[in-house]
Each structure stands twice: as structure tokens, then as C-alpha cells.
Design an enzyme around this catalytic site. Structure first.
Site, short mmCIF file in Angstrom:
data_model
loop_
_atom_site.label_atom_id
_atom_site.label_comp_id
_atom_site.label_asym_id
_atom_site.label_seq_id
_atom_site.Cartn_x
_atom_site.Cartn_y
_atom_site.Cartn_z
N SER A 294 -1.73 4.76 -0.84
CA SER A 294 -2.41 4.63 0.42
C SER A 294 -3.28 3.18 0.77
O SER A 294 -3.28 2.79 1.55
CB SER A 294 -3.61 5.87 0.66
OG SER A 294 -2.82 7.00 0.47
N HIS A 345 -8.99 3.76 0.72
CA HIS A 345 -8.37 3.19 2.25
C HIS A 345 -9.08 1.70 2.53
O HIS A 345 -8.47 0.80 3.08
CB HIS A 345 -8.59 4.12 3.14
CG HIS A 345 -7.60 5.50 2.86
ND1 HIS A 345 -7.68 6.57 3.55
CD2 HIS A 345 -6.47 5.85 1.91
CE1 HIS A 345 -6.72 7.60 2.95
NE2 HIS A 345 -6.32 7.14 2.08
#
Length: 518
Positions: A294, A345
Site C-alpha cells: 500500500s 499510506h
């Protein structure tokens, strides 16, 4: 037969496009209307609408202008522009025969079209030179060659061909922006994460914390213990099928786009730096065990934001504001859904942006700017690493580590369990009762009773209510023949948890010996 109007249409289009200030975005089927969009410049008209018609009546002109405004609003929406200025030029032999339409001498703002500015010019024979000067000023384009007084059909066809060639060249230049590389590394990364996932499932389960640890998932205590490779390996590890599928699809779509824009070598650098930066940010702000691509995928978003910063018009025309919506939505979900490592993230997003600033675009260099981004990337990474190291190991991480070791203990793999427990940073981390208790349990199995007793006493120092530690100490002293000490610890275990049958039974058994001695 006069070719003046056709000549002016294509002459203006050619001058505006070949100057590099405008590009052709639409040509009507009858070839009498052209829409040109501004490529560069700030004060000039955003759009120029060239119309070649013989104007007879002002009523037709007003109706056609209204239709053109509707077209401009559609273009404004497709370009995601809040404000749009349009220079609307009618090329005609003569102005309308009636007086129902007067050319504007200033910008007009249609009341029902917010954000739209409109300026209409009539380029007729009488005021040709004056009108051409106005167009030059409003477009920021200086005419390269003078306008012919009596052009012929050959001049028109030649200019039309030249204009089409320039428009084709502009389109090809834009297309080349997305053809700087083939998605070699994107497919390679997809293959790696699929292969690693299959390997993990064969060895155990991708959702088993022990399997994740063995394959290199990010876990702060082990990183602080010196396993710094765990800032890289999580990029290729996924937790469960859904996690794998979501990240694989995201990588396939985003990775191919970024790799085509920046080229394969640059994409490899961007992806890896973003993934590492995501792991570092997670190390600094999240104590949880984590893994996944991610952070690197958010790095692809960061690369696209860099692309949008340097080429905003092309970015909005090809990708649009949807990218911002997707980024915001994913970050919002990360904050709303428990268990998602949003620190990773955001770290990946920032890392992807700064890494792209280091490599810039293929065959283009901004040495000073690239050096700034290089120092910025290292500075952010070093700052996050320092912050994570200063945080040290938390007691709850010790509890989690003990739980993972418990799995090995249940399999009687005491060596691996003990090695895992010893990776805890005892000097700099917060004291963990669970770590010491699990170590003592293994030491008892190895008959290292003295060391086990030492660790059990540490458990009690950290957590005086840890009744299992009192009970095990009582058993150790009982085994060693120290009845009074055993009785004391057994009693404390029973007092903390009076309903436990084992504790009460041990106290009753020891009471007989203690009573007999008394």
C-alpha cells in the site's frame, strides 16, 4: 471567388498553434469552426473559438453565440476549470446587415454561466488589421509572417495542411508523455507479490502473525533489534487474499501508468523509495505488525501528483481531479477503518512525491531542484527513523510478541519462541511482564529453574497482579523444597484470583506442610 475567410481561419490557427501557445482541441464537421486551448501563458484567453461564416443577420449571430457558450461550458467542465475566458472570433466578409448585434469592447460574463468570461470579435474586411492586432494581444501570439492580401486556394490548402501537421505533432508529443517505458517492473512486482503470497500459504498462513514475521513483516521490536531489512520486505508481503487482490489491482492500474510516464528505471526507484518510506513512517507512528504494497502504491499517487504539479493542464485533461478524489477517499477509509496503517499510506505518498522529484522526467533535468528533493527525501526518512527509534518498544508490543511466541510454545518449538522473545529491546523498551513470563515458562521446560525464578520475580515487579507468576514461583519453590516461600507465593496467587481451583488446591496442600512445621 474569394478565399480570404478560409485563409484567415487557417492562417490564425496555424500561427496560434505553431507558436506553441495554443493547441487544437476540436474541429467541426464542416471545417468552419475551430476550438483552440491555451497551452502556456497566464493573461491570455483560455480558449479561442474561430468561426468562418458569412454573417447576414444579427439574430443568427446571437443564436450561434449562445450555442458556442454552451460548448464552452462543456469544455470548461471537461477541463475542470473554475474560471474560463473565451475569445470568440467570427471571420466574415461583412458584419450583419442590421444593427441588432454590436461587437463587445470588453469581457462579457453571461449571468447563467458562472466562471465564464466571453469576448466576441468580428474579423471583417473593413477592420481586418485592427482586429488582428487585438487577437494578437489577447492570445499573446506575435504573427510570424504577414497576412496575404489576396490569397488563393493553394494558400488555404497549404495552411490547412501545415496546421494539421502541427496539431498532429502536438498530439504525438502528448502521447509520448505516456510512452516513456513499458510496464516491465509493474508486472515483475505483481509476480513477486503473488509468488510470495503462495509461498507464505504453503509454509503456514498469510494471516498468521508468525508466518508474517518469518517472511519479514514490519514489526518495530525486531527492527529496533537490528532487523532493518524489515523496512523493505513488507512491500512484497500481504495479509490475506483480499489484501493481496486489492493491492495487486491497484498496482496493475497505477503502476503501468506511472511506469509509462516516467520510464521503467525511474518507476523502480519511485516504487521502492515510496515503499521504504511507507515502512519508515509506520515504524515511527504505528506499533502494529504490518505488511503490504500500500505504501508503494500510494507512492504512485505521489508520482502522479508531481506530474500534475509540473504539467497541470495535461494532468487535468488526461487524469483529472479523480486522482485527488481517489487519494482522499483511500486516506479517509484508512482513518475510519481500524487496522489500516494510514501512517504507511501517507509516508508512501510523500515518499513517492519526493522520489519523483529526485528522478524528474525522462530526458529532462533540473539539477538544483533534483538535489533539493534528494536532501528532502533523506531528511524526512532520517527524521522518521529517529522518531521511531526514540519511541522505543512499547509494553503492548511486548505482549503481542509474547502471544506470537505462545504459538511456537504450543508446537513445542521452544528454541524459536525463546529467540523471538530475546529480540525484545530490554534495555530501551518499556518493561514487559508478558515477555518475562513467557521466557520463564520456556526456562522451566529446559529445567533452568533459577533463571526462571529470576524472570518471574521481574514479572511481579512490573505487574503485582500477575497471578500466574506467583503460582509458577510457588511451584518452583515447592519443587526446590522451600515450602514457606512456596506457600507465600501460592497464597498471593489465590488472593488475587480466589476462584481459581488450582491456586486453592496448591495453598491447601502447602498448608499441611507449613502447619506441620509450625
Amino acid at each position: 471567388m474569394s478565399f480570404r475567410e478560409s485563409y484567415l481561419l487557417w492562417k490564425l490557427a496555424y500561427e496560434l498553434i505553431s507558436s506553441g501557445r495554443y493547441q487544437l482541441i476540436y474541429e467541426s464537421h464542416n471545417g468552419k469552426e475551430l476550438w483552440l486551448e491555451k497551452v502556456e501563458g497566464h493573461e491570455e484567453a483560455d480558449l479561442i473559438h474561430l468561426n468562418q461564416y458569412d454573417l447576414d443577420w444579427s439574430n443568427w449571430l446571437r443564436q450561434h453565440t449562445d450555442l458556442s457558450i454552451d460548448q464552452a461550458l462543456d469544455i470548461k467542465q471537461s477541463l475542470y476549470k473554475k474560471n474560463l475566458s473565451v475569445l470568440n472570433v467570427y471571420i466574415t466578409p461583412y458584419p450583419p446587415v442590421d444593427d441588432g448585434f454590436a461587437p463587445l469592447s470588453e469581457w462579457y460574463h453571461p449571468t447563467d454561466s458562472p466562471g465564464l468570461s466571453w469576448y466576441t470579435l468580428i474579423l471583417d474586411q473593413a477592420d481586418q488589421d485592427k482586429t488582428l492586432n487585438i487577437i494578437s494581444q489577447m492570445s499573446g501570439c506575435k504573427w510570424k509572417q504577414p497576412f496575404l492580401i489576396t490569397p488563393d486556394e493553394h494558400d488555404v490548402l497549404q495552411l490547412r495542411e501545415y496546421t494539421k501537421q502541427w496539431a498532429t505533432h502536438q498530439r504525438q508529443t502528448i502521447e509520448k508523455t505516456f510512452q516513456n517505458g513499458k510496464p516491465i517492473f509493474t508486472y515483475l512486482f505483481v509476480a513477486i507479490q503473488l509468488a510470495v503470497f503462495a509461498w507464505m500459504e504453503l509454509e503456514g498462513s498469510s494471516e498468521d502473525p508468525r508466518t508474517l514475521l518469518e517472511f519479514g513483516a514490519k514489526f518495530n521490536p525486531l527492527i529496533l533489534a537490528g532487523e532493518w531489512y524489515r523496512l523493505i520486505t513488507p512491500i512484497f508481503i500481504h495479509i490475506g487474499v483480499l489484501h493481496l487482490l486489492m493491492n495487486t489491482m491497484a498496482l496493475y492500474y497505477l503502476g503501468t501508468l506511472v511506469e509509462r510516464i516516467f520510464g521503467s528505471v525511474r518507476f523502480f526507484f519511485i516504487y521502492m523509495i515510496a515503499g521504504i518510506m511507507g515502512s519508515i513512517a509506520s515504524f515511527a507512528f504505528s506499533p502494529n505488525l504490518s505488511a503490504g504494497a500500500s505504501g508503494a502504491i500510494f507512492g504512485c499517487f505521489g508520482a502522479l501528483l508531481y506530474f500534475g504539479m509540473l504539467q497541470p493542464k495535461l494532468f487535468l485533461r488526461t487524469l483529472g481531479y479523480n486522482i485527488f478524489i481517489v487519494i482522499a477517499l483511500n486516506l479517509a477509509l484508512g482513518f475510519a477503518i481500524p487496522g489500516i496503517d494510514n501512517a504507511g499510506h501517507i509516508g508512501g505518498l510523500v515518499g513517492g512525491f519526493t522520489a519523483t522529484g529526485i528522478v524528474h522526467f525522462p530526458k529532462k533535468f533540473r539539477f538544483f531542484t533534483q538535489i533539493i528533493f534528494l536532501f528532502l527525501t533523506f531528511g524526512i526518512g532520517a527524521g522518521l527513523l529517529y522518531s521511531g527509534a526514540q519511541n522505543g518498544v512499547k509494553a503492548e508490543e511486548g505482549t503481542y510478541l509474547a502471544q506470537m511466541a505462545q504459538g511456537y510454545v504450543e508446537e513445542e518449538n521452544f528454541e524459536k519462541a525463546y529467540k523471538l522473545l530475546n529480540s525484545y529491546d530490554f534495555d530501551n523498551g518499556e518493561p514487559s511482564a508478558d515477555i518475562y513470563f513467557m521466557m520463564s515458562y520456556i526456562e522451566i521446560q529446559w529445567q533452568q529453574y533459577e533463571l526462571a525464578a529470576t524472570h518471574l520475580k521481574k514479572v511481579i515487579e512490573i505487574d503485582p497482579k500477575y497471578h500466574q507468576a506467583y503460582y509458577n514461583l510457588a511451584l518452583l519453590y515447592y519443587h526446590d523444597g522451600k515450602i514457606e516461600e512456596a506457600y507465600e507465593f501460592a497464597t498471593q496467587a489465590r488472593d488475587i484470583k480466589p476462584n481459581d481451583e488450582q491456586y486453592r488446591s496448591l495453598v491447601d496442600e502447602l498448608t499441611q506442610f507449613v502447619g506441620g512445621e509450625l
